[in-house]
Design a protein around this motif. Sequence first.
Motif, short mmCIF file in Angstrom:
data_model
loop_
_atom_site.label_atom_id
_atom_site.label_comp_id
_atom_site.label_asym_id
_atom_site.label_seq_id
_atom_site.Cartn_x
_atom_site.Cartn_y
_atom_site.Cartn_z
N CYS A 226 0.81 -1.20 0.00
CA CYS A 226 0.00 0.00 0.00
C CYS A 226 0.85 1.25 0.00
CB CYS A 226 -0.86 0.01 1.24
SG CYS A 226 0.10 -0.04 2.71
N VAL A 227 0.26 2.33 -0.43
CA VAL A 227 1.01 3.56 -0.51
C VAL A 227 0.18 4.75 -0.03
CG1 VAL A 227 2.28 5.09 -2.02
CG2 VAL A 227 2.18 2.66 -2.47
N LEU A 228 0.83 5.81 0.21
CA LEU A 228 0.19 7.05 0.62
C LEU A 228 0.62 8.16 -0.31
CD1 LEU A 228 -1.65 8.06 2.68
CD2 LEU A 228 0.22 8.43 4.20
N ALA A 229 -0.13 9.24 -0.31
CA ALA A 229 0.21 10.34 -1.20
C ALA A 229 1.64 10.78 -0.95
CB ALA A 229 -0.73 11.50 -0.97
N LEU A 230 2.35 10.99 -2.02
CA LEU A 230 3.77 11.29 -1.93
C LEU A 230 4.06 12.51 -1.08
CD1 LEU A 230 4.99 10.58 -5.48
CD2 LEU A 230 5.76 9.52 -3.40
N GLY A 231 4.88 12.32 -0.09
CA GLY A 231 5.33 13.44 0.71
C GLY A 231 4.22 14.19 1.41
N ALA A 232 3.06 13.61 1.43
CA ALA A 232 1.93 14.32 2.02
C ALA A 232 1.51 13.67 3.31
CB ALA A 232 0.76 14.34 1.05
N CYS A 233 0.64 14.32 4.00
CA CYS A 233 0.08 13.72 5.20
C CYS A 233 -1.34 13.28 4.89
CB CYS A 233 0.06 14.73 6.34
SG CYS A 233 1.71 15.11 6.95
N ALA A 234 -1.67 12.07 5.30
CA ALA A 234 -3.01 11.56 5.10
C ALA A 234 -3.70 11.46 6.43
CB ALA A 234 -2.96 10.20 4.43
N SER A 235 -4.93 11.80 6.45
CA SER A 235 -5.69 11.66 7.68
C SER A 235 -7.09 11.21 7.32
CB SER A 235 -5.73 12.98 8.44
OG SER A 235 -6.34 13.96 7.64
N GLY A 236 -7.89 11.04 8.33
CA GLY A 236 -9.23 10.53 8.11
C GLY A 236 -10.07 11.43 7.24
N GLY A 237 -11.07 10.85 6.62
CA GLY A 237 -12.04 11.62 5.89
C GLY A 237 -11.71 11.87 4.44
N GLN A 238 -10.62 11.31 3.96
CA GLN A 238 -10.29 11.52 2.56
C GLN A 238 -11.25 10.77 1.65
OE1 GLN A 238 -5.63 11.12 3.03
NE2 GLN A 238 -6.23 11.61 0.96
N ASP A 239 -11.57 11.37 0.53
CA ASP A 239 -12.37 10.68 -0.46
C ASP A 239 -11.46 9.74 -1.23
OD1 ASP A 239 -13.91 9.81 -2.49
OD2 ASP A 239 -14.32 11.79 -3.36
N PRO A 240 -11.72 8.44 -1.15
CA PRO A 240 -10.83 7.51 -1.82
C PRO A 240 -10.93 7.58 -3.32
CG PRO A 240 -12.72 6.36 -0.89
CD PRO A 240 -12.81 7.79 -0.43
N GLY A 241 -11.91 8.27 -3.86
CA GLY A 241 -11.99 8.40 -5.31
C GLY A 241 -12.58 7.18 -5.96
N PRO A 242 -12.54 7.13 -7.28
CA PRO A 242 -13.14 6.02 -7.99
C PRO A 242 -12.41 4.71 -7.72
CG PRO A 242 -11.88 7.41 -9.48
CD PRO A 242 -11.91 8.10 -8.17
N ALA A 243 -13.17 3.64 -7.80
CA ALA A 243 -12.58 2.34 -7.55
C ALA A 243 -11.57 2.01 -8.65
CB ALA A 243 -13.66 1.28 -7.51
N PRO A 244 -10.37 1.61 -8.28
CA PRO A 244 -9.36 1.29 -9.27
C PRO A 244 -9.48 -0.15 -9.76
CG PRO A 244 -8.45 1.05 -7.11
CD PRO A 244 -9.88 1.48 -6.92
N SER A 245 -8.77 -0.41 -10.81
CA SER A 245 -8.69 -1.78 -11.28
C SER A 245 -7.67 -2.52 -10.43
CB SER A 245 -8.25 -1.80 -12.74
OG SER A 245 -7.86 -3.10 -13.11
N ARG A 246 -7.95 -3.77 -10.11
CA ARG A 246 -6.97 -4.55 -9.37
C ARG A 246 -6.02 -5.28 -10.32
NH1 ARG A 246 -8.96 -6.32 -3.64
NH2 ARG A 246 -10.61 -4.86 -3.30
N ILE A 247 -6.39 -5.33 -11.57
CA ILE A 247 -5.48 -5.90 -12.56
C ILE A 247 -4.98 -4.72 -13.38
CG2 ILE A 247 -5.25 -7.39 -14.55
CD1 ILE A 247 -5.57 -8.85 -11.92
N ALA A 248 -3.75 -4.33 -13.12
CA ALA A 248 -3.24 -3.12 -13.74
C ALA A 248 -2.11 -3.46 -14.69
CB ALA A 248 -2.76 -2.17 -12.66
N PRO A 249 -2.20 -3.05 -15.93
CA PRO A 249 -1.11 -3.30 -16.85
C PRO A 249 0.11 -2.47 -16.47
CG PRO A 249 -2.75 -1.93 -17.89
CD PRO A 249 -3.31 -2.32 -16.56
N GLY A 250 1.28 -3.07 -16.51
CA GLY A 250 2.51 -2.32 -16.33
C GLY A 250 3.10 -2.35 -14.94
N LEU A 251 2.29 -2.48 -13.94
CA LEU A 251 2.81 -2.55 -12.57
C LEU A 251 2.46 -3.88 -11.97
CD1 LEU A 251 2.16 0.83 -10.71
CD2 LEU A 251 4.33 -0.20 -11.33
N HIS A 252 3.31 -4.32 -11.09
CA HIS A 252 3.05 -5.60 -10.43
C HIS A 252 3.42 -5.48 -8.96
CE1 HIS A 252 2.80 -9.84 -9.56
NE2 HIS A 252 4.00 -9.78 -9.03
N SER A 253 2.59 -6.09 -8.14
CA SER A 253 2.90 -6.14 -6.72
C SER A 253 2.62 -7.53 -6.20
CB SER A 253 2.07 -5.13 -5.94
OG SER A 253 2.25 -5.35 -4.56
#
Lengths: 178, 193
Positions: free
Chosen positions: B9-36
């Motif tokens: 998992c990751v957090l916004a680069l160099g930023a602080c995250a706290s409660g209440g953030q809008d997670p935004g649209p649901a992402p694809s779990r099968i992503a071309p180009g990146l692997h985890s």
Amino acid sequence: MTYSSSQSVSLGTAFDVSTDSVGWKAGGTVSRSSSFTASWDASAANRSYTLESELGKYKEVCYIVSGGSSSYAYTKYSFVPIKLTGGYSTAGTANFTANYCTGALAAGTWTRNQSNGSAWTLSSGFDISGLVGFDVTSTSNWDTSNALSYKQPTAGLYKLCGNNDWPAYASRVIGHYA
Amino acid sequence: MRPLLAAVCVLALGACASGGQDPGPAPSRIAPGLHSEAAPNQPPRPQDHSKYVAVPSGTPAAVTFGFPLCSLAAGARISAIRPTRVIGDGFSIVEIRLATFDPHAGYTLASPGYPPTPRPNEHDQTALGAAPPACTDKATASEIQIGMTRSATAAGGGGGWDGTVVEYTLSGTKLSLEIPYGMLLCGTSTDPC
């Protein structure tokens, strides 16, 4: 470690093929589910978690019927799991090789309940070697209601290792000193 | 094709995250180009999850969470890292970075303190804009590290990220990869704790 009724367990079967001059063989598997939940207490020991199953020995007698008469053909036996009884326990397990390791862990609790990881297999799901000369296996997969937790009491002392993948997806997981 | 592979998992680069953030649209779990390794090839069911509920340590008290991330296709570049869902408000993000290191040293799951003790041949850079190494590079391991500490205002509540979305670009296309790994600080908002 927790087990919930929504999780089925694949259990091995054994059957007699003595008429083929082979003797007993491990057969296929059957899936058995239950209606109970089990929760094992935490332990620092190497251990496996066991669910108890009732095992039935079945006798199959075959006759050939022809022209109004019958003649005996053969008798075969098989062992097939009937159902999970609700009993559960732990058993010791030997150390095993696990090369997929994390770094030293923070104090806290890691929990895994993914269903897309490797299934775990007990090499002796049923200890029936005294009856048929070998044991049959059991296999269960991870599920959202089937969770494994590791508690790290001290920061920086321990790490987690998986046998065939990273701990989140491995069949077997073990803790080591970091 | 999966351009990026992310294991955690990751957090916004160099930023602080706290409660209440809008997670935004649901992402694809099968992503071309990146692997985890934390997001294997088969799309997990929504309930699929692993999590680490950690007790911060060190001065200041912090935890470094991590997950493997490498590139399946050349040119995949991280554009954002955000939580899938936020739990509690008793945490803040110190930093999010991409680390490369000797693969024998072991990946970060949750390490005490931030920054963590460097591993052999470790090189760190901010995650935003970074291009993870190729998954085929067996001499180099790579991971996303997220430094997390208790918030000054709601430290007892704990919490953190319940899953991470790695957004990235590949050949001009915006893509994302979801990592179903919860990174949490122990508090009243978490279980256990």
